[in-house]
Design an enzyme around this catalytic site. Sequence first.
Site, PDB file in Angstrom:
ATOM      1  N   GLU A  83       0.767  -0.870  -0.276  1.00 13.52           N
ATOM      2  CA  GLU A  83      -0.178  -0.367   0.141  1.00 13.52           C
ATOM      3  C   GLU A  83       1.398   1.088  -0.086  1.00 13.52           C
ATOM      4  O   GLU A  83       0.187   2.490  -0.092  1.00 13.52           O
ATOM      5  CB  GLU A  83      -0.817  -0.584   1.105  1.00 13.52           C
ATOM      6  CG  GLU A  83      -0.341   0.055   2.604  1.00 13.52           C
ATOM      7  CD  GLU A  83      -0.677   0.446   3.543  1.00 13.52           C
ATOM      8  OE1 GLU A  83      -1.639   1.492   3.765  1.00 13.52           O
ATOM      9  OE2 GLU A  83      -1.404  -1.096   4.267  1.00 13.52           O
ATOM     10  N   CYS A 115      -3.531  -3.621   4.111  1.00 13.93           N
ATOM     11  CA  CYS A 115      -2.299  -4.980   4.791  1.00 13.93           C
ATOM     12  C   CYS A 115      -3.581  -5.904   4.308  1.00 13.93           C
ATOM     13  O   CYS A 115      -1.952  -6.898   4.605  1.00 13.93           O
ATOM     14  CB  CYS A 115      -2.421  -4.488   6.186  1.00 13.93           C
ATOM     15  SG  CYS A 115      -2.481  -3.489   7.508  1.00 13.93           S
ATOM     16  N   HIS A 251      -2.746 -10.814  11.677  1.00 15.62           N
ATOM     17  CA  HIS A 251      -2.046  -9.471  11.502  1.00 15.62           C
ATOM     18  C   HIS A 251      -1.960  -8.239  13.143  1.00 15.62           C
ATOM     19  O   HIS A 251      -2.688  -8.201  13.823  1.00 15.62           O
ATOM     20  CB  HIS A 251      -2.993  -8.490  10.705  1.00 15.62           C
ATOM     21  CG  HIS A 251      -2.944  -7.198  10.716  1.00 15.62           C
ATOM     22  ND1 HIS A 251      -1.794  -7.351   9.424  1.00 15.62           N
ATOM     23  CD2 HIS A 251      -3.641  -5.745  10.517  1.00 15.62           C
ATOM     24  CE1 HIS A 251      -1.140  -5.357   9.684  1.00 15.62           C
ATOM     25  NE2 HIS A 251      -2.402  -5.316  10.601  1.00 15.62           N
TER      26      HIS A 251
HETATM   27  P1  HMG Z   1      -3.364   6.388  21.892  1.00 12.37           P
HETATM   28  O1  HMG Z   1      -5.146   6.333  22.361  1.00 12.37           O
HETATM   29  O2  HMG Z   1      -2.568   6.250  22.029  1.00 12.37           O
HETATM   30  O3  HMG Z   1      -3.328   4.760  23.320  1.00 12.37           O
HETATM   31  O4  HMG Z   1      -3.223   5.109  20.508  1.00 12.37           O
HETATM   32  P2  HMG Z   1      -4.611   3.770  24.149  1.00 12.37           P
HETATM   33  O5  HMG Z   1      -4.974   5.078  25.097  1.00 12.37           O
HETATM   34  O6  HMG Z   1      -5.759   3.265  23.447  1.00 12.37           O
HETATM   35  O7  HMG Z   1      -3.219   3.630  24.738  1.00 12.37           O
HETATM   36  C1  HMG Z   1      -2.922   1.940  24.109  1.00 12.37           C
HETATM   37  C2  HMG Z   1      -3.135   0.769  25.468  1.00 12.37           C
HETATM   38  O8  HMG Z   1      -1.941   1.259  26.327  1.00 12.37           O
HETATM   39  C3  HMG Z   1      -4.349   0.504  26.050  1.00 12.37           C
HETATM   40  O9  HMG Z   1      -4.416  -1.170  26.127  1.00 12.37           O
HETATM   41  C4  HMG Z   1      -3.615   1.439  26.976  1.00 12.37           C
HETATM   42  O10 HMG Z   1      -4.416   0.958  28.343  1.00 12.37           O
HETATM   43  C5  HMG Z   1      -2.773   1.206  27.265  1.00 12.37           C
HETATM   44  P3  HMG Z   1      -6.020  -1.502  25.866  1.00 12.37           P
HETATM   45  O11 HMG Z   1      -6.891  -0.506  26.820  1.00 12.37           O
HETATM   46  O12 HMG Z   1      -6.189  -1.088  24.764  1.00 12.37           O
HETATM   47  O13 HMG Z   1      -5.470  -3.218  26.554  1.00 12.37           O
HETATM   48  N1  HMG Z   1      -1.621   2.287  28.360  1.00 12.37           N
HETATM   49  C6  HMG Z   1      -1.110   1.926  29.518  1.00 12.37           C
HETATM   50  N2  HMG Z   1      -0.287   0.370  29.752  1.00 12.37           N
HETATM   51  C7  HMG Z   1       0.678   0.373  30.616  1.00 12.37           C
HETATM   52  N3  HMG Z   1       0.809   1.674  31.129  1.00 12.37           N
HETATM   53  C8  HMG Z   1       0.389   2.452  31.282  1.00 12.37           C
HETATM   54  C9  HMG Z   1      -0.420   2.636  29.689  1.00 12.37           C
HETATM   55  N4  HMG Z   1      -0.930   3.969  29.463  1.00 12.37           N
HETATM   56  C10 HMG Z   1      -1.642   3.398  28.779  1.00 12.37           C
HETATM   57  N5  HMG Z   1       1.253   3.757  31.335  1.00 12.37           N
HETATM   58  C11 HMG Z   1      -4.122   3.263  18.934  1.00 12.37           C
HETATM   59  C12 HMG Z   1      -3.611   3.566  20.584  1.00 12.37           C
HETATM   60  C13 HMG Z   1      -3.205   1.672  18.998  1.00 12.37           C
HETATM   61  C14 HMG Z   1      -5.263   3.784  18.937  1.00 12.37           C
HETATM   62  C15 HMG Z   1      -3.145   4.281  18.066  1.00 12.37           C
HETATM   63  O14 HMG Z   1      -1.209   4.046  17.350  1.00 12.37           O
HETATM   64  C16 HMG Z   1      -3.258   3.805  16.514  1.00 12.37           C
HETATM   65  O15 HMG Z   1      -3.942   5.883  15.786  1.00 12.37           O
HETATM   66  N6  HMG Z   1      -2.486   3.094  16.403  1.00 12.37           N
HETATM   67  C17 HMG Z   1      -3.015   3.411  14.571  1.00 12.37           C
HETATM   68  C18 HMG Z   1      -4.143   2.417  13.825  1.00 12.37           C
HETATM   69  C19 HMG Z   1      -3.732   1.002  14.169  1.00 12.37           C
HETATM   70  O16 HMG Z   1      -3.363   0.140  14.601  1.00 12.37           O
HETATM   71  N7  HMG Z   1      -5.169   0.453  14.550  1.00 12.37           N
HETATM   72  C20 HMG Z   1      -4.865  -1.664  14.716  1.00 12.37           C
HETATM   73  C21 HMG Z   1      -6.223  -1.804  13.857  1.00 12.37           C
HETATM   74  S1  HMG Z   1      -6.575  -1.181  12.159  1.00 12.37           S
HETATM   75  C22 HMG Z   1      -4.819  -2.186  11.573  1.00 12.37           C
HETATM   76  O17 HMG Z   1      -4.583  -3.324  12.189  1.00 12.37           O
HETATM   77  C23 HMG Z   1      -4.907  -1.786   9.497  1.00 12.37           C
HETATM   78  C24 HMG Z   1      -3.748  -1.220  10.067  1.00 12.37           C
HETATM   79  O18 HMG Z   1      -2.416  -2.040  10.132  1.00 12.37           O
HETATM   80  C25 HMG Z   1      -3.599  -0.990   8.028  1.00 12.37           C
HETATM   81  C26 HMG Z   1      -3.318  -1.517   7.006  1.00 12.37           C
HETATM   82  O19 HMG Z   1      -4.767  -2.131   6.981  1.00 12.37           O
HETATM   83  O20 HMG Z   1      -3.076  -1.090   6.346  1.00 12.37           O
HETATM   84  C27 HMG Z   1      -3.487   0.001  11.351  1.00 12.37           C
END
Ligand code: HMG
Length: 414
Positions: A83, A115, A251
Amino acid sequence: MKTSVGIEALAVALPRRTLHLEDLARARGVDPAKYVAGLGVREMAVADAGEDTVALAATAARRLLEANQIDPATIGLLAVGTETGVDHSKPVASFVQGLVGLPRHMRVFDVQHACYGGTAALMAAAEWIASGVAGGKSAIVICSDIARYGVKTAGEPTQGAGAVAMLVSAHPDLLSFDLGLNGTSSAHVFDFWRPLGRREAVVDGHYSIDCYLEALAGAYREWRGKAEARELVRRGASALPSEQLAALAYHVPFCKMAKKAHGRLRRCDLDDVLGAFDEGREEREAASSFERQVAHSLTLCARVGNVYTGSLYLGLAGMMQEGAAALAGKRIGLFSYGSGCASEFFSGVVGTAAAARIQRAKLNEVVGSRERITVDEYERLMALAADRPPEIPPPPGGFRFTGIHEHRRQYSAG
Ligand code: HMG
């Protein structure tokens, strides 16, 4: 379908630089535990201007050919899932064909669907061979991408880059596919996309996680129905249908996602097979089955980050490296997700020669030979123009982009 088709061998190429997530967290004023434990990522690969999608793909393809002593004349199809291509018209696969010296008489194309593109290419190649149309020839499928969300965004710690090249043939030493069993689930959603002209993806992060999990449930249930019909998994056994798979690779946009996915997969079985269950007990059982079935597939992903199309196959590579001998002859499950969205759950049986095959990929060397960079250096690399000529020569056996001459992208080989 009786034909045995699947992945015979694989090879991996990574950028030469890596950023440790605890360094990034400190620079961003974030608790390092959020990235390392919360997202489950230790390092992410950082590409420089010379390490574009073509250079990574061609390096992986050359490694695949050389390590497995493949005669290029036996290859009849080259498909690249990506992509993050480098041209609106000329596919990455076309550059790779020329760079690694593949024959003229073959199908050469790219597949794009976020992906999921690599899996679409892989299944097209496998079904081309299974149909008999390939006439005894093999295919090379490469997943190559550079995942960029941009500096200081929520997606920043989930970047990465790399390529996985796979030899697909009727001698599937690594993994023989259960053809015809695949379950799919797709929908028109805006969870993650990259409008024309943008280098960074636009993403609705938390929504993208929901889309992934919903697609997983749909694709898994369809696969499970077909697997039950063929009596490859059974309801009513002491183990859940998903527990009857020796291992699972998902994935992996970030490693925690595999944990969420595994929980959802089990929930499909629990809801459909058992109906009622004890939540506390399930929490413990999910944790132990995650360690048993999934953890091995995350060893490389945790050190590379998201490779978009390649992430699932980097997971498979890690799983094979850690446990191919123990998995030989056993059935594993794989889940591919691409935003937008399309997904596929499929399965296969690990080959008895898998351990010997994966050794040829020298994965410890590929991952271990990288240089740890500072956050300042990472930010400098991120700010470079996309087509800036590289600062260093290609590594032995590798390729690098060297600049553009009269609109033609140039590469050199090390
Ligand atoms: P965010 O909002 O900054 O993070 O972004 P959060 O607040 O959701 O925290 C992440 C995790 O860390 C949570 O765990 C928190 O609790 C934990 P969860 O509740 O989910 O189990 N946390 C902590 N743990 C320990 N100590 C601490 C602490 N603080 C928080 N102090 C987000 C996270 C993934 C949304 C962001 O990074 C993002 O937007 N990433 C890109 C999108 C993505 O990867 N999506 C995945 C699904 S889509 C997909 O896989 C397709 C893709 O590969 C693209 C394609 O197909 O081409 C992305």
